[in-house]
Structures are given as C-alpha cells and as structure tokens.
Design an enzyme around this catalytic site. Structure first.
Site, PDB file in Angstrom:
ATOM      1  N   SER A 156      -9.389 -32.553   6.021  1.00  0.00           N
ATOM      2  CA  SER A 156      -8.771 -32.321   4.720  1.00  0.00           C
ATOM      3  C   SER A 156      -9.771 -32.495   3.583  1.00  0.00           C
ATOM      4  O   SER A 156     -10.780 -31.814   3.555  1.00  0.00           O
ATOM      5  CB  SER A 156      -7.539 -33.219   4.564  1.00  0.00           C
ATOM      6  OG  SER A 156      -6.543 -32.556   3.814  1.00  0.00           O
ATOM      7  N   LYS A 208      12.091 -33.645 -17.172  1.00  0.00           N
ATOM      8  CA  LYS A 208      11.283 -34.849 -17.337  1.00  0.00           C
ATOM      9  C   LYS A 208      11.379 -35.793 -16.144  1.00  0.00           C
ATOM     10  O   LYS A 208      10.406 -36.443 -15.772  1.00  0.00           O
ATOM     11  CB  LYS A 208      11.722 -35.590 -18.614  1.00  0.00           C
ATOM     12  CG  LYS A 208      10.903 -36.830 -18.947  1.00  0.00           C
ATOM     13  CD  LYS A 208       9.471 -36.472 -19.283  1.00  0.00           C
ATOM     14  CE  LYS A 208       8.690 -37.694 -19.743  1.00  0.00           C
ATOM     15  NZ  LYS A 208       7.286 -37.353 -20.057  1.00  0.00           N
TER      16      LYS A 208
END
Length: 288
Positions: A156, A208
């Site tokens: 990765s 939000k």
C-alpha cells in the site's frame, strides 16, 4: 494513553493506504480504549495495546539521521506510515513522511553519499502526505541512484514509496502491491442506545455531521466517502503506473492484490528477488 482523540482522527473516517489486516490489527489493539472491544478481536481475545506515546528523551544525531555504508545512505522506513511524526527515524512503530522527506533531501546533498537505499518493511499507512513524498522521490531520480530494498514487505502506501525508486528489490518471502485505499467508519449508535444514551448532533450545514460515530452512516455520506476513496485510489493507480512504466489498466487490474516475491517481479511491481544483504552488495557492485 493521552492521545486517543488524535489516533481516532487518523484511523476512522479518513482514507488509508494500508492493508486490511494491518488496519484490523491496529484497530484491535486500540479497541479497549475506544470502547469497541467486541468489534475487534483475534481468536476470541482482545489484542494487546502498545503505548504510542513518544519518548521525548531520545537522542538523535545533530546533522545526519541515517547510516552511510560504503557511500550508501540507508533510510529506514518501517511500521505504520504517518503524515507527520516529528522524528527523523522510525519510532514507536511509526515512520513519518516528514522524516523520510527530510532524510532524502539531506542525503541528496550529502557529499559522503553516492546513492540512497530505502530500507522498507511496512504495510502502509496514511494517504495524507504520501503522494507528495512519492512525487519528491520520483523527482529526485537521476540525482543519485535510489533503490528500494525491502526487508520483507512494501504494501500500500509503503509500496507507493518503493515504486518511486529507480529499482525495487524484494526477498523471495517478501511482498509488494496492495495498490488500493480503504476507509473505516465506526457506528456507536446501537451500543449507545443499549446503554440508554442518546447523542443529538446540532450542526449548521446539512452535511456537517456526515460520518459521525453516533449515527448510522447515511447513503449520502457513504457515497461521499466512496467518491473520496475512489479518487485517491485512482491517484494511487496512476502514480504507480507512471513510476513503474506500466499501463494504468494493468495496475488497476491488480485490484489491490498483494504479490509474493517473484510474483511481484512478474507483474512489474519489482525488479529482482534478492535477500536484503545480497541486494546491498548488488547496489555496491553497480556503483563500482
């Protein structure tokens, strides 16, 4: 452990370039402290937790933070990779992209250094800061030879770093790949409801509170996170394709698979299979 909020921010609801098994291990180790022990267990037992606090009393050399052997600067890259650790060397199981970048910059200007060896053993880490570092390494090609010598694995984010080197050498039992991005979301809502606790999110802006841990993940929030993961995954794929001179389709087609030893060479993710000491001798032989 006094840095749990800091660790939680770096683990959850943020894209990670890390292998799923490593992510699970890290989260399992911290499960007791986050109050989610039941979610992360191995063989029925909660995993032990390590103290991630830093040793403020450790001494570091004043000007050079890597070893130089026969003119080769050996820059260690191990453990979980993070955006900023504030340290020039791996510490407490982490390596910071900031430290790698600083060491590389110093080594490239160091008259005692003829070449750079990235000594890698890592399953990856944070996306944040990773690709800027990868571009810096890629841009340094031609200044001095840069080899990525895997102590065992580069998966990765660690593989993204390795791919930027001029040459990648993997041991026969080591691994490359896992070109993908993963993101974990933890939902505490059912556990809280069971304990008679209700958390009300009061916010300005309809999105939000997307991804908060007190409510189930909405379809809109899931789509938003998936889009971010997809975008970063494509960046990862295109970066590796550029670095390794492979087609984007070929890299994408690996679907974040990991490759053992010679398999990585066959797919184009590595250049040779050698033990680390043999790789170092080969590097010295090329330097002359």
């Amino acid at each position: 452990m006094n840095n749990l909020p800091f660790l939680a921010q770096r683990l959850f609801n943020t894209p990670l370039a890390i292998t799923p098994s490593k992510a699970e291990m890290v989260m399992a180790a911290l499960a007791d402290h986050f109050g989610i022990t039941k979610l992360f267990r191995a063989n029925g037992q909660a995993l032990a937790v390590s103290d991630f606090s830093f040793d403020e009393g450790s001494d570091e050399p004043e000007h050079r933070y890597y070893d130089v052997v026969e003119g080769v600067a050996i820059i260690p890259i191990s453990g979980t990779l993070v955006h900023k650790s504030g340290y020039m060397r791996p510490t407490c199981g982490m390596t910071g992209y900031d430290g790698i970048r600083a060491n590389l910059s110093i080594a490239l200007e160091d008259p005692a250094v003829r070449a750079v060896m990235l000594d890698i053993e890592s399953s990856g880490g944070e996306v944040a800061g990773c690709f800027d570092l990868v571009d810096a390494i890629y841009g340094a090609r031609g200044k001095k030879p840069i080899w990525a010598v895997l102590s065992e694995n580069a998966f990765s984010a660690a593989y993204a770093i390795a791919s930027a080197a001029d040459k990648i050498v993997v041991p026969r039992t080591g691994g490359t790949g896992s070109v993908g991005v993963i993101c974990a979301h933890v939902d505490f809502s059912k556990a809280l409801a069971k304990d008679g606790i209700t958390v009300t999110m009061i916010h300005y802006g309809a999105r939000k509170a997307d991804g908060n841990e007190f409510n189930p993940l909405s379809d809109e929030a899931r789509a938003r996170y998936q889009a971010d993961v997809d975008a970063m995954g494509e960046l990862f794929v295109k970066t590796v394709a550029r670095n390794r001179k492979l087609s984007v389709a070929a890299v994408r087609g690996t679907q974040a698979t990991t490759f053992l030893g010679a398999e990585g060479v066959e797919i184009g993710f590595a250049d040779a299979v050698m033990a680390p000491d043999e790789a170092f001798r080969s590097m010295l032989a090329e330097l002359g």
